[in-house]
Scaffold this motif. Structure first.
Motif, PDB file in Angstrom:
ATOM      1  N   TYR A 103      41.684  41.642  40.853  1.00 44.75           N
ATOM      2  CA  TYR A 103      40.397  42.267  41.155  1.00 44.75           C
ATOM      3  C   TYR A 103      40.552  43.787  41.141  1.00 44.75           C
ATOM      4  O   TYR A 103      41.551  44.328  41.641  1.00 44.75           O
ATOM      5  N   VAL A 104      39.590  44.470  40.565  1.00 40.87           N
ATOM      6  CA  VAL A 104      39.615  45.935  40.515  1.00 40.87           C
ATOM      7  C   VAL A 104      38.290  46.473  41.046  1.00 40.87           C
ATOM      8  O   VAL A 104      37.225  45.871  40.842  1.00 40.87           O
ATOM      9  N   GLY A 105      38.385  47.597  41.739  1.00 38.04           N
ATOM     10  CA  GLY A 105      37.188  48.256  42.245  1.00 38.04           C
ATOM     11  C   GLY A 105      37.241  49.735  41.927  1.00 38.04           C
ATOM     12  O   GLY A 105      38.320  50.320  41.794  1.00 38.04           O
ATOM     13  N   ASP A 120      31.883  34.925  46.660  1.00 38.01           N
ATOM     14  CA  ASP A 120      32.866  33.874  46.408  1.00 38.01           C
ATOM     15  C   ASP A 120      33.656  34.246  45.151  1.00 38.01           C
ATOM     16  O   ASP A 120      33.388  35.257  44.504  1.00 38.01           O
ATOM     17  N   THR A 121      34.647  33.433  44.804  1.00 40.14           N
ATOM     18  CA  THR A 121      35.517  33.788  43.687  1.00 40.14           C
ATOM     19  C   THR A 121      34.811  33.726  42.342  1.00 40.14           C
ATOM     20  O   THR A 121      35.356  34.201  41.344  1.00 40.14           O
ATOM     21  N   GLY A 122      33.604  33.197  42.329  1.00 39.00           N
ATOM     22  CA  GLY A 122      32.790  33.243  41.113  1.00 39.00           C
ATOM     23  C   GLY A 122      31.907  34.468  41.040  1.00 39.00           C
ATOM     24  O   GLY A 122      31.237  34.696  40.035  1.00 39.00           O
ATOM     25  N   GLY A 123      31.880  35.259  42.148  1.00 38.53           N
ATOM     26  CA  GLY A 123      31.085  36.480  42.164  1.00 38.53           C
ATOM     27  C   GLY A 123      29.735  36.335  42.830  1.00 38.53           C
ATOM     28  O   GLY A 123      28.956  37.298  42.861  1.00 38.53           O
ATOM     29  N   GLU A 124      29.428  35.155  43.399  1.00 38.84           N
ATOM     30  CA  GLU A 124      28.143  34.942  44.048  1.00 38.84           C
ATOM     31  C   GLU A 124      28.145  35.570  45.448  1.00 38.84           C
ATOM     32  O   GLU A 124      29.069  35.349  46.237  1.00 38.84           O
ATOM     33  N   LEU A 125      27.092  36.324  45.742  1.00 35.83           N
ATOM     34  CA  LEU A 125      27.012  37.046  46.998  1.00 35.83           C
ATOM     35  C   LEU A 125      26.927  36.092  48.187  1.00 35.83           C
ATOM     36  O   LEU A 125      26.164  35.118  48.168  1.00 35.83           O
ATOM     37  N   VAL A 167      33.003  46.633  40.373  1.00 36.93           N
ATOM     38  CA  VAL A 167      33.991  45.631  40.752  1.00 36.93           C
ATOM     39  C   VAL A 167      34.066  44.589  39.645  1.00 36.93           C
ATOM     40  O   VAL A 167      33.045  44.216  39.060  1.00 36.93           O
ATOM     41  N   ALA A 168      35.290  44.155  39.330  1.00 38.90           N
ATOM     42  CA  ALA A 168      35.483  43.223  38.214  1.00 38.90           C
ATOM     43  C   ALA A 168      36.738  42.409  38.471  1.00 38.90           C
ATOM     44  O   ALA A 168      37.499  42.672  39.417  1.00 38.90           O
ATOM     45  N   ALA A 169      36.981  41.410  37.617  1.00 35.01           N
ATOM     46  CA  ALA A 169      38.152  40.548  37.764  1.00 35.01           C
ATOM     47  C   ALA A 169      38.729  40.214  36.393  1.00 35.01           C
ATOM     48  O   ALA A 169      38.000  40.113  35.394  1.00 35.01           O
ATOM     49  N   PHE A 170      40.059  40.057  36.372  1.00 38.35           N
ATOM     50  CA  PHE A 170      40.786  39.638  35.175  1.00 38.35           C
ATOM     51  C   PHE A 170      41.682  38.466  35.536  1.00 38.35           C
ATOM     52  O   PHE A 170      42.103  38.319  36.689  1.00 38.35           O
ATOM     53  N   ASP A 171      41.994  37.617  34.542  1.00 39.53           N
ATOM     54  CA  ASP A 171      43.030  36.629  34.768  1.00 39.53           C
ATOM     55  C   ASP A 171      44.371  37.272  34.404  1.00 39.53           C
ATOM     56  O   ASP A 171      44.471  38.025  33.438  1.00 39.53           O
ATOM     57  N   THR A 172      45.397  37.028  35.199  1.00 39.88           N
ATOM     58  CA  THR A 172      46.680  37.671  34.964  1.00 39.88           C
ATOM     59  C   THR A 172      47.465  37.007  33.836  1.00 39.88           C
ATOM     60  O   THR A 172      48.348  37.640  33.247  1.00 39.88           O
ATOM     61  N   ALA A 173      47.150  35.758  33.517  1.00 38.72           N
ATOM     62  CA  ALA A 173      47.885  35.071  32.455  1.00 38.72           C
ATOM     63  C   ALA A 173      47.617  35.702  31.094  1.00 38.72           C
ATOM     64  O   ALA A 173      48.546  35.973  30.333  1.00 38.72           O
ATOM     65  N   GLY A 174      46.349  35.954  30.808  1.00 40.38           N
ATOM     66  CA  GLY A 174      45.998  36.529  29.504  1.00 40.38           C
ATOM     67  C   GLY A 174      45.443  37.933  29.570  1.00 40.38           C
ATOM     68  O   GLY A 174      45.243  38.577  28.540  1.00 40.38           O
ATOM     69  N   GLY A 175      45.161  38.404  30.789  1.00 45.28           N
ATOM     70  CA  GLY A 175      44.597  39.739  30.946  1.00 45.28           C
ATOM     71  C   GLY A 175      43.140  39.834  30.561  1.00 45.28           C
ATOM     72  O   GLY A 175      42.628  40.938  30.316  1.00 45.28           O
ATOM     73  N   PRO A 216      29.703  40.828  40.630  1.00 47.10           N
ATOM     74  CA  PRO A 216      28.821  41.002  41.792  1.00 47.10           C
ATOM     75  C   PRO A 216      27.826  42.148  41.653  1.00 47.10           C
ATOM     76  O   PRO A 216      26.754  42.115  42.248  1.00 47.10           O
ATOM     77  N   ALA A 217      28.193  43.205  40.927  1.00 46.59           N
ATOM     78  CA  ALA A 217      27.296  44.336  40.646  1.00 46.59           C
ATOM     79  C   ALA A 217      26.928  45.128  41.898  1.00 46.59           C
ATOM     80  O   ALA A 217      25.827  45.010  42.444  1.00 46.59           O
ATOM     81  N   ALA A 218      27.861  45.970  42.357  1.00 51.66           N
ATOM     82  CA  ALA A 218      27.569  46.925  43.429  1.00 51.66           C
ATOM     83  C   ALA A 218      26.906  48.157  42.837  1.00 51.66           C
ATOM     84  O   ALA A 218      27.195  48.537  41.698  1.00 51.66           O
ATOM     85  N   ASP A 219      26.027  48.800  43.607  1.00 52.26           N
ATOM     86  CA  ASP A 219      25.309  49.949  43.071  1.00 52.26           C
ATOM     87  C   ASP A 219      25.966  51.283  43.402  1.00 52.26           C
ATOM     88  O   ASP A 219      25.387  52.349  43.163  1.00 52.26           O
TER      89      ASP A 219
END
Length: 556
Positions: free
Chosen positions: A146-148, A214-219, A162-170, A177-180
């Motif tokens: 996760y990066v912010g 949640d881990t899917g990005g739902e608030l 805020v965003a997320a990557f999988d570490t296996a493939g990058g 989530p889309a923070a303002d």
């Protein structure tokens, strides 16, 4: 904002039976933990600043504000320089840059606020792009990263702050989530991602600088409210707590300057006993090793002479302080492993711990510091906000350093980010040179590594220059025995060294003495060569790692 990955099971086991951790007494004197070596190991370099580092397995991920990366030892613009925009990865063991290269961008906008220069890039008169990465954290399994930050796009896809990557493939994940506004810190559990910063809404829903998805990005409904920017978030699901740090003065409407904790499910305030002493401090980082203790670092923005700028340790379950170090010098990151707390700051005047005085060393600011994670003694007198008799940690003999960064830097902080897995310590910042005050001095921009003894490629950084020729005199005029005096030197990774007095014509030392020293404390030594009337003398110093330094000679 980080739980060391190898410590997760320790934390779970240690807290399974009790939700309250007893505050430990000051540790009995024993052998202190050993930091890694202090010589810089090769790492990629960037053309900017690294604000965030995390180690995941054999890979180091770094984020910040930069446009290019290049191999160790290569000048800017050299043939090996490649594009890396605010995120990169490299091999922990070799320091070799990896192929992972997401494009992190922000949208250009207009503003007359000159303070934006601290974190953003000016593109014209009152025109700015804010796209820095401020935090990188892996989920408990290490499979998701996760990066912010300030960015709003990654690889051309909208990912607001805020965003997320999988570490296996990058690969960039759908997580969005889309923070303002700015996201400073992220902390993930198995099913929840908490983040804090300076935003007012997430996914179009009001959130006052703190949110969870949640881990899917739902608030999620979790929505504590901070009145000012949140810098650090540490989720501890075993205690159903989230520890918070930042520039805030209130949380959920209650006075909570700089640090507090909230319920991980409801977001309501939970007991937190420790309070900052000055009232103007901001906690910048919060880390744990799974022992039930959190270590916090801070900077101050106007509290006066009594202020928290160093580090402290607290019981996560209650917020009760284990110790404060009382150091001055803003601190921006910490990492802990094997009983050693590493930090990045510009530490000075740590008199409460009997270390790093304002005068006495060849350099004033210690931009890298190692301390015992637990208290090892008590303060001998009142200093800053630490009172005589309070528990304090020991400053360990680990003194690598960096410069402050480019002359046009907004902060000239030097070091900004640090992480460790116990074998390696990885440091990021805006520096352009490492160990600039020692024998290991080398140009190295924004990233460096240090390795534990026994790690392949670890670099020793032992006895230091200047180590001047001994001063010679006699016990009494003309016929007296030679008196040899010299000043101890300091060592970047050992507290004690053995000094051997050598005399020309003699193969073996005529005297040996083992002396404790620090950069600010190099005690004078004296030896009388009784039975001799003249001679040529020099001093050889040897440390526990076998590093040797010889002084020039003097003749009487």
């Amino acid at each position: 904002m980080r739980v060391t990955r190898w410590a997760v099971t320790v934390l779970t086991a240690s807290l399974a039976c009790a939700m309250v951790v007893t505050v430990p007494s000051v540790a009995e004197p024993d052998q202190p933990p050993e930091p890694v070596t202090a010589g810089a190991m090769p790492a990629p370099q960037t053309d900017g600043t690294v604000f965030a580092i995390t180690i995941v397995g054999d890979t180091v991920y770094a984020g910040g504000r930069f446009d290019t990366a290049r191999p160790y030892g290569e000048e800017p613009g050299g043939p090996g320089e490649v594009e890396r925009h605010n995120l990169l990865a490299f091999d922990l063991h070799t320091g070799q840059l990896l192929d992972w290269s997401p494009e992190v961008d922000g949208t250009e906008f207009s503003s007359s606020n000159d303070e934006l220069a601290a974190w953003c890039t000016g593109t014209g008169e009152d025109r700015w792009v804010c796209d820095s990465v401020f935090d990188i954290e892996a989920g408990p399994s290490g499979e998701t990263l996760y990066v912010g930050g300030d960015f709003d796009r990654i690889d051309g896809q909208w990912r607001s702050r805020v965003a997320a990557f999988d570490t296996a493939g990058g690969n960039l994940q759908p997580f969005d989530p889309a923070a303002d506004g700015r996201v400073r810190s992220v902390s993930a559990t198995a099913d929840t991602v908490y983040f804090g910063g300076d935003f007012g809404a997430v996914g179009g829903h009001e959130r006052a600088r703190l949110a969870a998805v949640d881990t899917g990005g739902e608030l999620l409904e979790w929505s504590p409210r901070a009145d000012r920017e949140v810098w650090s978030v540490l989720a501890v699901p075993e205690l159903n707590r989230v520890v918070l740090g930042g520039r805030f003065g209130t949380v959920n409407g209650a006075d909570r300057q700089g640090m507090t904790a909230v319920d991980a499910t409801e977001g309501s305030l939970v007991p937190w006993e420790a309070e900052v002493p000055g009232g103007g401090e901001a906690v910048t980082d919060i880390v744990t090793d799974g022992s039930g203790t959190a270590w916090l670092s801070a900077f101050d923005f106007g509290s006066g002479s009594v202020r928290f700028e160093g580090r402290m340790a607290a019981d996560i379950a209650t917020g009760k302080a284990h110790w404060w170090d009382g150091c001055y010098g803003d601190s921006f990151g910490a990492a802990v492993a094997d009983g050693v707390l590493y930090s990045v700051s510009h530490a000075h005047d740590c008199a409460a711990s009997g270390a790093v005085p304002e005068e006495g060393a060849d350099f004033r600011y210690f931009r890298l510091l190692a301390q015992t994670a637990d208290a090892r003694g008590t303060a001998e007198h009142d200093h800053n906000h630490v009172e005589e008799g309070d528990p304090v940690p020991e400053v360990l003999p680990w003194f690598p350093n960096t410069d402050s960064g480019p002359s046009d830097s907004y902060f000239q902080q030097g070091t900004w980010a640090i992480d460790t897995d116990g074998r390696y310590v990885v440091v990021g910042g805006e520096f352009t040179g490492v160990n600039t005050h020692s024998r290991d001095s080398r140009p190295q921009q924004s990233l460096t590594r240090f390795g534990a003894r026994g790690v392949d490629g670890a670099v020793d950084n032992g006895p230091q220059f200047p180590f001047r020729a001994p001063r010679l005199s006699r016990t009494f005029p003309i016929l007296g025995s030679p008196v040899i005096r010299w000043d101890a030197t300091w060592n970047a990774q050992n507290g004690e060294m053995t000094y051997q007095v050598m005399r020309e014509g003699t193969d073996e030392p005529i005297h040996e003495v083992t002396v404790e020293s620090r950069p600010w404390d190099r005690p004078e030594q004296r030896f009388v060569d009784r039975g001799a009337r003249s001679g040529t003398y020099w001093i050889r110093v040897v440390d526990d790692d076998g590093q040797v330094l010889r002084s020039p000679s003097s003749t009487l």
